[in-house]
Scaffold this motif. Sequence first.
Motif, PDB file in Angstrom:
ATOM      1  N   ARG A   1      25.221  77.213  37.144  1.00  0.00           N
ATOM      2  CA  ARG A   1      24.680  75.910  37.519  1.00  0.00           C
ATOM      3  C   ARG A   1      23.659  75.424  36.480  1.00  0.00           C
ATOM      4  NH1 ARG A   1      21.306  74.645  43.069  1.00  0.00           N
ATOM      5  NH2 ARG A   1      20.940  72.431  42.686  1.00  0.00           N
ATOM      6  N   VAL A   2      22.743  76.333  36.071  1.00  0.00           N
ATOM      7  CA  VAL A   2      21.725  75.938  35.093  1.00  0.00           C
ATOM      8  C   VAL A   2      22.351  75.701  33.725  1.00  0.00           C
ATOM      9  CG1 VAL A   2      19.606  76.685  33.929  1.00  0.00           C
ATOM     10  CG2 VAL A   2      19.918  77.121  36.365  1.00  0.00           C
ATOM     11  N   ARG A   3      23.356  76.484  33.380  1.00  0.00           N
ATOM     12  CA  ARG A   3      24.025  76.281  32.097  1.00  0.00           C
ATOM     13  C   ARG A   3      24.670  74.907  32.046  1.00  0.00           C
ATOM     14  NH1 ARG A   3      29.289  79.422  31.786  1.00  0.00           N
ATOM     15  NH2 ARG A   3      29.766  77.663  33.159  1.00  0.00           N
ATOM     16  N   ASP A   4      25.405  74.540  33.083  1.00  0.00           N
ATOM     17  CA  ASP A   4      26.053  73.229  33.113  1.00  0.00           C
ATOM     18  C   ASP A   4      25.026  72.109  33.061  1.00  0.00           C
ATOM     19  OD1 ASP A   4      28.440  74.566  33.283  1.00  0.00           O
ATOM     20  OD2 ASP A   4      28.638  74.349  35.459  1.00  0.00           O
ATOM     21  N   ARG A   5      23.903  72.309  33.778  1.00  0.00           N
ATOM     22  CA  ARG A   5      22.860  71.295  33.780  1.00  0.00           C
ATOM     23  C   ARG A   5      22.249  71.150  32.385  1.00  0.00           C
ATOM     24  NH1 ARG A   5      18.230  72.134  38.099  1.00  0.00           N
ATOM     25  NH2 ARG A   5      20.068  72.078  39.448  1.00  0.00           N
ATOM     26  N   ALA A   6      22.051  72.274  31.693  1.00  0.00           N
ATOM     27  CA  ALA A   6      21.476  72.227  30.350  1.00  0.00           C
ATOM     28  C   ALA A   6      22.426  71.569  29.359  1.00  0.00           C
ATOM     29  CB  ALA A   6      21.127  73.638  29.894  1.00  0.00           C
ATOM     30  N   LEU A   7      23.717  71.881  29.455  1.00  0.00           N
ATOM     31  CA  LEU A   7      24.684  71.235  28.577  1.00  0.00           C
ATOM     32  C   LEU A   7      24.749  69.740  28.835  1.00  0.00           C
ATOM     33  CD1 LEU A   7      27.568  73.888  28.698  1.00  0.00           C
ATOM     34  CD2 LEU A   7      26.090  73.369  26.741  1.00  0.00           C
ATOM     35  N   HIS A   8      24.671  69.372  30.092  1.00  0.00           N
ATOM     36  CA  HIS A   8      24.685  67.954  30.453  1.00  0.00           C
ATOM     37  C   HIS A   8      23.439  67.240  29.918  1.00  0.00           C
ATOM     38  CE1 HIS A   8      25.789  64.391  32.701  1.00  0.00           C
ATOM     39  NE2 HIS A   8      24.549  64.339  33.196  1.00  0.00           N
ATOM     40  N   ALA A   9      22.327  67.985  29.832  1.00  0.00           N
ATOM     41  CA  ALA A   9      21.082  67.400  29.321  1.00  0.00           C
ATOM     42  C   ALA A   9      21.056  67.333  27.801  1.00  0.00           C
ATOM     43  CB  ALA A   9      19.887  68.207  29.822  1.00  0.00           C
ATOM     44  N   GLY A  10      22.092  67.810  27.129  1.00  0.00           N
ATOM     45  CA  GLY A  10      22.181  67.687  25.672  1.00  0.00           C
ATOM     46  C   GLY A  10      21.746  68.900  24.888  1.00  0.00           C
ATOM     47  N   ARG A  11      21.515  70.028  25.549  1.00  0.00           N
ATOM     48  CA  ARG A  11      21.131  71.227  24.828  1.00  0.00           C
ATOM     49  C   ARG A  11      22.348  71.884  24.180  1.00  0.00           C
ATOM     50  NH1 ARG A  11      16.587  74.363  28.571  1.00  0.00           N
ATOM     51  NH2 ARG A  11      15.187  72.563  28.869  1.00  0.00           N
ATOM     52  N   SER A  12      22.094  72.650  23.113  1.00  0.00           N
ATOM     53  CA  SER A  12      23.180  73.343  22.431  1.00  0.00           C
ATOM     54  C   SER A  12      23.711  74.466  23.316  1.00  0.00           C
ATOM     55  CB  SER A  12      22.677  73.928  21.111  1.00  0.00           C
ATOM     56  OG  SER A  12      21.743  74.967  21.349  1.00  0.00           O
ATOM     57  N   PRO A  13      24.950  74.942  23.030  1.00  0.00           N
ATOM     58  CA  PRO A  13      25.485  76.042  23.841  1.00  0.00           C
ATOM     59  C   PRO A  13      24.569  77.267  23.871  1.00  0.00           C
ATOM     60  CG  PRO A  13      27.227  75.062  22.522  1.00  0.00           C
ATOM     61  CD  PRO A  13      25.965  74.425  22.084  1.00  0.00           C
ATOM     62  N   HIS A  14      23.949  77.589  22.741  1.00  0.00           N
ATOM     63  CA  HIS A  14      23.060  78.748  22.715  1.00  0.00           C
ATOM     64  C   HIS A  14      21.829  78.502  23.578  1.00  0.00           C
ATOM     65  CE1 HIS A  14      21.194  82.397  21.241  1.00  0.00           C
ATOM     66  NE2 HIS A  14      20.131  81.714  20.813  1.00  0.00           N
ATOM     67  N   GLU A  15      21.235  77.333  23.452  1.00  0.00           N
ATOM     68  CA  GLU A  15      20.063  77.017  24.275  1.00  0.00           C
ATOM     69  C   GLU A  15      20.425  76.982  25.752  1.00  0.00           C
ATOM     70  OE1 GLU A  15      17.462  74.260  21.161  1.00  0.00           O
ATOM     71  OE2 GLU A  15      18.844  73.324  22.576  1.00  0.00           O
ATOM     72  N   ALA A  16      21.605  76.450  26.041  1.00  0.00           N
ATOM     73  CA  ALA A  16      22.036  76.403  27.429  1.00  0.00           C
ATOM     74  C   ALA A  16      22.234  77.807  27.985  1.00  0.00           C
ATOM     75  CB  ALA A  16      23.331  75.602  27.552  1.00  0.00           C
ATOM     76  N   ARG A  17      22.787  78.697  27.165  1.00  0.00           N
ATOM     77  CA  ARG A  17      22.982  80.076  27.619  1.00  0.00           C
ATOM     78  C   ARG A  17      21.636  80.753  27.894  1.00  0.00           C
ATOM     79  NH1 ARG A  17      25.819  85.158  24.325  1.00  0.00           N
ATOM     80  NH2 ARG A  17      25.495  86.695  25.996  1.00  0.00           N
ATOM     81  N   LEU A  18      20.670  80.553  26.982  1.00  0.00           N
ATOM     82  CA  LEU A  18      19.362  81.160  27.183  1.00  0.00           C
ATOM     83  C   LEU A  18      18.679  80.616  28.437  1.00  0.00           C
ATOM     84  CD1 LEU A  18      17.935  81.247  23.541  1.00  0.00           C
ATOM     85  CD2 LEU A  18      18.678  83.184  24.920  1.00  0.00           C
ATOM     86  N   ALA A  19      18.766  79.303  28.639  1.00  0.00           N
ATOM     87  CA  ALA A  19      18.157  78.711  29.830  1.00  0.00           C
ATOM     88  C   ALA A  19      18.816  79.250  31.095  1.00  0.00           C
ATOM     89  CB  ALA A  19      18.271  77.188  29.763  1.00  0.00           C
TER      90      ALA A  19
END
Length: 403
Positions: free
Chosen positions: A308-326
């Motif tokens: 859920r947080v990964r999808d939200r981070a990707l939707h917010a424009g973060r890179s795949p690596h940043e989304a994975r870390l978040a």
Amino acid sequence: MSLVVYLAALVFGMTSVLLFRRPRTALRNPLTVSTCAAIVLGALVFVCAAPATLATVNDLTGVPNFGAPLTYGMLSAYSCAVLVLLINWRGGSRARVRRLVLRAMAAYGLLVVAIVVLFALADADTERLTDLDTYYAGTPFMREMILLYLLGHTAAMLVMCAVCVKWGREVGGLLRTGLRLILLGALLDVVGFQLTKYAAIGARWTGHDLDFLSTTVAPPMASLAALLCSAGFALPRLLPPVLAHWRGLGDYRRLEPLWSLVEPVSTAPAPPTGWWQLPQARLQWREVSIHDALLTLAPYFDHRVRERVRDRALHAGRSPHEARLAAEAAMLADAARRAAAREEPPGATGTYRLHATEVLGPSGLVELAQALQRPAPRTAASDSAAPRSLTETLADPEEPHVA
């Protein structure tokens, strides 16, 4: 003057203590041994050359000016040690290194013997503590002894200059910086110490008086030159571990948010105590303890939170690596909350591996710790809310999260 010379000797000697901080390991390294030997002999030269030491040695032996051959012999030994250090630093086959070292030791050993013999043959009954070189510049045998020790030291410094110039073109980084410092020190020794000595002695031979060059100018120039050479020899060997410990201290502090989160579940032994524990050792203990805690929290990982947080981070424009870390930070914070509340682990945990466990060193854990402090990814419905870190978001019972 004696105080200044003793201070230079102390600084010189402390460098060897830092290099020789692990005696068992250092004794197996010819480069470390030769570096320490050269620095210690340089410090002893300063100690022997101090007027207070000269007066004490003369009194103890009952021989006027006995401190002169002692100091000149020590300076010759230092010159030899410098050449041996350069030979070991250059490297090569063991047979070649051993052959060159033996040649240098034999040459300067003969020089020391010649200095002692010439002093024994000379008539030097008047004690001179600061101006012996110029006072006895025209005395038979003393004159030759003074010239011999100067020529021996000059030869070593000129060889050092030539080697530093040659190697400086072939290497880079800290080694080149060290060579430049050594070159600067050697040139200062040649110009500021030796040439002034030669000029003062030559002036005596021609009936002039330039004794101040030998008594006032040469000693501080020799001290400064020796300190520069010492810094040049020590810098390439001391600075890398110092920088490593500095980086370790930074990583240790950056891991604090992650450690604070997982510390309650860690089963690692108690941390080492004492001010003598170096940053690298502290960092290593914290890494091991965090990895231990991650293994303990693994059964509590809820992959629905991560996704859920990964999808939200990707939707917010973060890179795949940043989304994975978040996403991993959110999942870890949620797992720590579940473990602290003694909740039952989620039904399906899988075999997911955190990014921090896939990379060597502390970099992965540092990234995870920093992700815990970043504002949680927000949806359009929550854009007006003040940003909070992932740990704050998941710790707030009123913040909706996937159970």
